[in-house]
Design an enzyme around this catalytic site. Structure first.
Site, PDB file in Angstrom:
ATOM      1  N   GLU A 147      11.495  10.035   8.028  1.00  0.00           N
ATOM      2  CA  GLU A 147      10.412  10.931   8.408  1.00  0.00           C
ATOM      3  C   GLU A 147       9.072  10.208   8.483  1.00  0.00           C
ATOM      4  O   GLU A 147       8.245  10.486   9.362  1.00  0.00           O
ATOM      5  CB  GLU A 147      10.306  12.085   7.409  1.00  0.00           C
ATOM      6  CG  GLU A 147       9.229  13.109   7.728  1.00  0.00           C
ATOM      7  CD  GLU A 147       9.497  13.861   9.033  1.00  0.00           C
ATOM      8  OE1 GLU A 147       8.665  13.767   9.949  1.00  0.00           O
ATOM      9  OE2 GLU A 147      10.545  14.521   9.128  1.00  0.00           O
ATOM     10  N   ASP A 167       3.159   0.132  19.100  1.00  0.00           N
ATOM     11  CA  ASP A 167       3.462   0.994  17.953  1.00  0.00           C
ATOM     12  C   ASP A 167       3.796   2.408  18.423  1.00  0.00           C
ATOM     13  O   ASP A 167       4.757   3.027  17.948  1.00  0.00           O
ATOM     14  CB  ASP A 167       2.267   1.009  17.003  1.00  0.00           C
ATOM     15  CG  ASP A 167       2.452   1.982  15.852  1.00  0.00           C
ATOM     16  OD1 ASP A 167       3.206   1.654  14.922  1.00  0.00           O
ATOM     17  OD2 ASP A 167       1.861   3.080  15.889  1.00  0.00           O
ATOM     18  N   THR A 224       0.823  -1.218   0.000  1.00  0.00           N
ATOM     19  CA  THR A 224       0.000   0.000   0.000  1.00  0.00           C
ATOM     20  C   THR A 224       0.851   1.259   0.000  1.00  0.00           C
ATOM     21  O   THR A 224       0.631   2.175  -0.806  1.00  0.00           O
ATOM     22  CB  THR A 224      -0.922  -0.003   1.237  1.00  0.00           C
ATOM     23  OG1 THR A 224      -1.770  -1.154   1.186  1.00  0.00           O
ATOM     24  CG2 THR A 224      -1.765   1.258   1.275  1.00  0.00           C
ATOM     25  N   GLY A 234     -10.840  -1.112   7.763  1.00  0.00           N
ATOM     26  CA  GLY A 234      -9.448  -1.030   7.340  1.00  0.00           C
ATOM     27  C   GLY A 234      -8.577  -0.163   8.217  1.00  0.00           C
ATOM     28  O   GLY A 234      -7.410   0.091   7.894  1.00  0.00           O
ATOM     29  N   ALA A 293      11.317  -3.868  -6.443  1.00  0.00           N
ATOM     30  CA  ALA A 293      11.465  -5.280  -6.092  1.00  0.00           C
ATOM     31  C   ALA A 293      10.370  -5.663  -5.101  1.00  0.00           C
ATOM     32  O   ALA A 293      10.160  -4.978  -4.098  1.00  0.00           O
ATOM     33  CB  ALA A 293      12.840  -5.550  -5.476  1.00  0.00           C
ATOM     34  N   LYS A 309       7.494   4.694  18.147  1.00  0.00           N
ATOM     35  CA  LYS A 309       7.615   6.067  17.673  1.00  0.00           C
ATOM     36  C   LYS A 309       8.206   6.975  18.748  1.00  0.00           C
ATOM     37  O   LYS A 309       9.038   7.847  18.458  1.00  0.00           O
ATOM     38  CB  LYS A 309       6.246   6.571  17.222  1.00  0.00           C
ATOM     39  CG  LYS A 309       5.693   5.792  16.026  1.00  0.00           C
ATOM     40  CD  LYS A 309       4.230   6.091  15.768  1.00  0.00           C
ATOM     41  CE  LYS A 309       3.706   5.276  14.590  1.00  0.00           C
ATOM     42  NZ  LYS A 309       2.253   5.451  14.379  1.00  0.00           N
TER      43      LYS A 309
END
Length: 444
Positions: free
Chosen positions: A132, A204, A16, A190, A46, A208
């Site tokens: 970034e 997660d 995505t 989603g 690739a 960060k």
């Protein structure tokens, strides 16, 4: 740079986000060239899946499964790593660096665990590693810390940095539904992965925060050192109570600097559900959006807001990194700005403030039998631990064998005192479930 008129890009991982990178490079090729003075050209892709139609035109771009060949391709100056995960991505990036190619990645999990090894290798080989897109999606928070705010001592960071959990919390508050119901809807839409553990348990956000702490304070640490708590223990009653107390619940990633009189510095680094005043700007960040509040000693409070994930916002940040690196390629140099803001020799481990030492107000949800004197027993234990009570709400009878929730806001107290009191309270005969604790952040 060679005699070629363009800087060449190779993309490894055509999912995505990779598709978004192709779209942005193609859609905005003209404005990119006007800003650079030369073309930034995608020359090779690739991916193990070479048959699925991604909805973009790859005519003229070599597309196969040979990532090793892509790294060695003389037309590739910058490699975009979008395979994710740890082992293969780490190997790919280190091989790219060894080959003298620059790297752009969105892989915060890898950098939060193996960042030192990767950045050290890049410094030895005089190449750039840009990342970034790893924090805040399309929000330029890392570039802002690295350059725009680099004259400041950073006093604090407060971030809503996971769109999945922010969507879930927003929906739980709005609908009164249980967490598992909202998570299922987020998956159907989603917003959440099939396995949402990394998001829901705060991991997660901890990835960060690890990168932000390095950039804000020059502190070497891995995400495993960040105190991390997710949202899985929250119930609809917590959102009702927060509203009655004039607060909202957000999963915050928090970092603060503590300096003693002798100048020694310790760092707070923590991720957990947090009650914040409903009048604050962060409290009004809803849905899948992200926001990061940064306070510097010179600039004061600042707020960065935007889409924290998604195909095009993340691709926006990745292509911005490609543009920055391309300038360095054309200039024939690298390392204009240290990737983690501090010079490599200035990065060092710094002591973290234990969670128990942090003083603050707390929200406590007790579950106890609806009998006379139970609340008095609970408040007596809090008093014995020098914990003052600001507000108390006792809800009506529930359906779990006569148990009812009792909701308390405390005055500021060190967390070790709160934990000590709860250990006793949860052992009381009339208390029927572990007490839920949510920390409160002031001044946002």
């Amino acid at each position: 740079m060679s005699e070629r008129s363009f800087v060449g890009v190779g993309l490894v991982g055509f999912g995505t986000i990779g598709t978004g990178v192709v779209k942005v490079l193609q859609r905005n090729a003209d404005v990119i060239e006007k800003r650079l003075g030369f073309p930034l050209r995608l020359v090779r892709i690739a991916d193990l899946d070479t048959t699925t139609d991604r909805g973009v035109d790859v005519t003229g771009i070599r597309f196969d499964a040979d990532s090793a060949g892509l790294i060695r391709d003389p037309e590739v100056d910058i490699v975009v790593e979008l395979v994710g995960g740890y082992d293969f991505a780490r190997k790919l990036i280190l091989e790219t660096i060894a080959a003298g190619r620059h790297v752009a990645t969105a892989n915060k999990a890898l950098l939060a665990l193996h960042g030192k090894e990767i950045f050290d290798a890049a410094a030895r080989n005089s190449v750039e590693v840009a990342f970034e897109a790893s924090v805040g999606g399309g929000i330029p928070i890392l570039r802002s810390l690295r350059e725009g705010l680099n004259a400041n001592h950073i006093e604090s960071l407060h971030g809503i940095m996971n769109g999945t959990t922010n969507y879930v919390l927003t929906e739980m508050e709005k609908t009164g539904e249980a967490l598992e119901v909202v998570v299922k809807r987020a998956q159907d839409l989603g917003y959440a992965e099939a396995d949402p553990t990394l998001d829901i348990e705060g991991i997660d956000a901890a990835h960060k925060l690890t990168l932000l702490v390095a950039m804000a304070y020059g502190a070497e640490l891995t995400f495993k050192e960040v105190s991390t708590e997710g949202i899985s223990g929250l119930a609809p009653v917590d959102f009702e109570a927060a509203r009655e107390f004039g607060h909202r619940i957000k999963l915050l990633a928090i970092a603060k600097a503590r300096r003693s009189e002798d100048g020694a510095e310790r760092i707070e680094a923590r991720v957990h559900p947090t009650l914040i005043p409903e009048t604050s700007l962060l409290a009004n960040v809803d849905g899948a959006m992200n926001a990061i509040a940064v306070t510097g000693d010179a600039v004061g409070p600042t707020l960065f807001y935007g889409a924290g994930a998604g195909e095009l916002p993340t691709a926006s940040a990745l292509v911005a990194d490609l543009i920055e690196i391309a300038r360095e390629v054309r200039r024939g140099s690298a390392g204009r700005v240290a990737p983690l803001s501090y010079l490599p020799g200035e990065l060092a481990p710094k002591p973290l403030v234990p969670l128990g030492e942090i003083v603050g107000r707390h929200y406590l949800r007790f579950t106890a039998l609806d009998r006379p004197g139970v609340l008095a027993h609970i408040t007596a234990v809090l008093g014995e631990h020098q914990i003052g009570i600001e507000s108390v709400i006792q809800k009506g009878r529930a359906h779990s064998a006569g148990s009812v929730p009792g909701l308390i806001l405390t005055h500021p107290a060190p967390e070790f005192a709160i934990r000590s009191a709860l250990e006793i309270i949860d052992g009381l005969e009339d208390v029927t479930a572990p007490t839920r604790l949510i920390r409160i952040e002031e001044g946002l």
